[in-house]
Design an enzyme around this catalytic site. Sequence first.
Site, short mmCIF file in Angstrom:
data_model
loop_
_atom_site.label_atom_id
_atom_site.label_comp_id
_atom_site.label_asym_id
_atom_site.label_seq_id
_atom_site.Cartn_x
_atom_site.Cartn_y
_atom_site.Cartn_z
N ASP A 14 67.14 23.78 72.86
CA ASP A 14 68.13 22.97 73.60
C ASP A 14 68.70 23.68 74.82
OD1 ASP A 14 67.78 21.18 71.46
OD2 ASP A 14 69.48 22.03 70.37
N GLU A 174 70.61 10.95 72.97
CA GLU A 174 71.47 12.14 72.93
C GLU A 174 71.30 12.96 74.20
OE1 GLU A 174 70.06 13.97 69.35
OE2 GLU A 174 68.19 14.63 70.25
#
Length: 246
Positions: A14, A174
């Site tokens: 991420d 997201e």
Amino acid sequence: MKYNNPVIKGFYPDPSVCKVGDTYYLVCSSFQYFPGVPLFESKDLVNWKQIGHCLTRKSQVQLDKINSSGGVFAPTIRYNNGRFYMTTTNDTTHQHFYVWTDDIYGEWSEPIYVDQSGIDPSLFFEDNKTYFMSNGIDDYGVSGIVQCEIDIESGEKLTPSKTIWTGSGGRYLESPHMYKINGKYYLVAAEGGTEYGHMVTYARADSLYGKFEGYENNPVLTNRNLGGYEVQGVGHGDLIQDNYGN
């Protein structure tokens, strides 16, 4: 320049990147591990050096009795008016927070919390205002990418949380990031779940609250449905402009 993936070897999912001067700074998820949110710097986006962590004190993050894959999710790093900000979610305690520093090589602040649902928060700065976004459910009960204006000193919401985009149709919308490019607002997000269906999608609008229209050729980056590739599960993305305007 020739390089081999991964450019940062190990457990660094991420990634989020910002650029200050001629230097790039990168943060990654750290989940249940402490110290939290590893911090790297680079001059070329390829050769990275770890320069510390953003969360180095127990007072900054609650990690007691955190299960595997719990804890600190999908941080975002941004820079504004001489100050670095790292915002993230402790998914186990369901709390959004951010920390800041004026010295990228020094300690980061105590956490400042924002009362909004969801995960994967991000900050956007414009005209001395700060906008906070995440996925989740807004104050009107609508799910999607949710945004509000906050007081950057306190984390207090100055406007209701409002959904600004519901995605391109993939599940688990997201990881929102907002940018202003050539007078238009670009909202980049992830869809498909953090697994082999992961993908980067985006939408564009003339104003910060939309109406956002999805790119007709979404997804713009993915390895979904391509089993056997060395790099898979590609989804969380961040845009950066290099020294040459790319």
